[in-house]
Design a protein around this motif. Structure first.
Motif, PDB file in Angstrom:
ATOM      1  N   ASN A 165       0.820  -1.215   0.000  1.00  0.00           N
ATOM      2  CA  ASN A 165       0.000   0.000   0.000  1.00  0.00           C
ATOM      3  C   ASN A 165       0.852   1.263   0.000  1.00  0.00           C
ATOM      4  N   ALA A 166       1.824   1.277  -0.897  1.00  0.00           N
ATOM      5  CA  ALA A 166       2.722   2.429  -1.038  1.00  0.00           C
ATOM      6  C   ALA A 166       2.547   3.036  -2.425  1.00  0.00           C
ATOM      7  N   SER A 167       2.909   4.319  -2.557  1.00  0.00           N
ATOM      8  CA  SER A 167       2.834   4.947  -3.877  1.00  0.00           C
ATOM      9  C   SER A 167       4.094   5.728  -4.232  1.00  0.00           C
ATOM     10  N   TYR A 168       4.936   6.030  -3.247  1.00  0.00           N
ATOM     11  CA  TYR A 168       6.150   6.786  -3.559  1.00  0.00           C
ATOM     12  C   TYR A 168       7.201   6.607  -2.466  1.00  0.00           C
ATOM     13  N   TYR A 169       8.445   6.925  -2.823  1.00  0.00           N
ATOM     14  CA  TYR A 169       9.528   7.088  -1.857  1.00  0.00           C
ATOM     15  C   TYR A 169      10.429   8.197  -2.385  1.00  0.00           C
ATOM     16  N   MET A 170      11.072   8.901  -1.496  1.00  0.00           N
ATOM     17  CA  MET A 170      11.888  10.052  -1.865  1.00  0.00           C
ATOM     18  C   MET A 170      13.365   9.686  -1.853  1.00  0.00           C
TER      19      MET A 170
END
Length: 260
Positions: free
Chosen positions: A199-204
């Motif tokens: 349930n993730a959509s991004y990481y920086m």
């Protein structure tokens, strides 16, 4: 923070050192230690020490240049082949293996692996054992049917894939195609270990937002089943960090056997 364009790990400029410094280092206050380091290492120790996974050849296909997931594996397998989609990550991994100046220091992971094995006084030995077991660091490309083309690898007894599928897959169909290509590197009866984010959509990374395909535990298990895998072991941990650098809800570790 799910609006706006996102970069892809394997297609856009990716700062490997910034990524591992942010998510895998031992710097004070590192928020992701429980999720990114301790959880997968604990589960790797369990599946390798308990006999879930056996064999001679292991392929690792993981994001960036992290190696902490391999410390327990080198107690069981003799030959570890690392595949990288990003040339900077390839170089970063090779620099660590060769103990070159400026290489990332993974001794905190060595120490944790030794602790899990009840050998806290043997940190240096654990580090050297893993480096010795790694025979090759090879570039790969999921645009090819054989992702290691022109190199043809022997069928692996085990594959570890950490965060790659979520990072490079645009949608469900893309995920299935990429999972199938990984599966083709594994012998029938071999084990696939997936460590990932749910349930993730991004990481920086380096101030840039990178894509993660959003999926849940049920999707991952169904995807494996459709490709002829039987799940042997699965552990899910609720997110323990509070950072806004990424939005995952849980971390998953799953071991599945290829039946055909």
């Amino acid at each position: 923070m799910d609006c706006g364009p996102k970069k892809f790990y394997h297609k856009d400029d990716f700062d490997s050192r910034d990524y591992i410094d942010t998510y895998y280092s031992d710097k004070p206050g590192m928020e992701f230690a429980d999720d990114s380091l301790k959880f997968p290492m604990m589960n790797c120790h369990y599946v390798f020490s308990s006999g879930f996974v056996k064999g001679e050849v292991l392929i690792d296909l993981s994001l960036a240049s992290f190696v902490h997931q391999l410390y327990s594996a080198c107690d069981v397998v003799k030959d570890i082949i690392i595949l990288k989609l990003n040339e900077k990550c390839n170089m970063e991994t090779s620099r660590w293996k060769g103990a070159h100046t400026g290489a990332f220091n993974w001794m905190h992971a060595s120490a944790h692996a030794a602790k899990l094995e009840g050998k806290s006084a043997q940190i240096q030995d654990k580090e050297m054992q893993l480096k010795t077991a790694i025979s090759h660091v090879i570039s790969c490309d999921f645009e090819n049917e054989n992702i290691t083309h022109p190199v043809v690898l022997p069928p692996a007894d085990c594959i570890i894939s950490g965060l790659i599928l979520e990072a490079i897959s645009k949608d469900e169909n893309d995920y299935m195609r990429n999972l199938d290509k990984i599966s083709k590197l594994l012998r029938p009866g071999g084990n696939l270990i997936l460590a990932g984010l749910l349930n993730a959509s991004y990481y920086m990374v380096g101030g840039e937002k990178f894509h993660i395909f959003k999926c849940d535990e049920s999707f991952v298990k169904n995807a494996l089943c459709k490709l002829g895998f039987v799940t042997d072991y699965c552990a899910v941990q609720r997110r323990r960090s509070e950072s806004k650098l990424t939005d995952y809800k849980d971390v998953i570790f799953i071991t599945a056997c290829k039946t055909k």
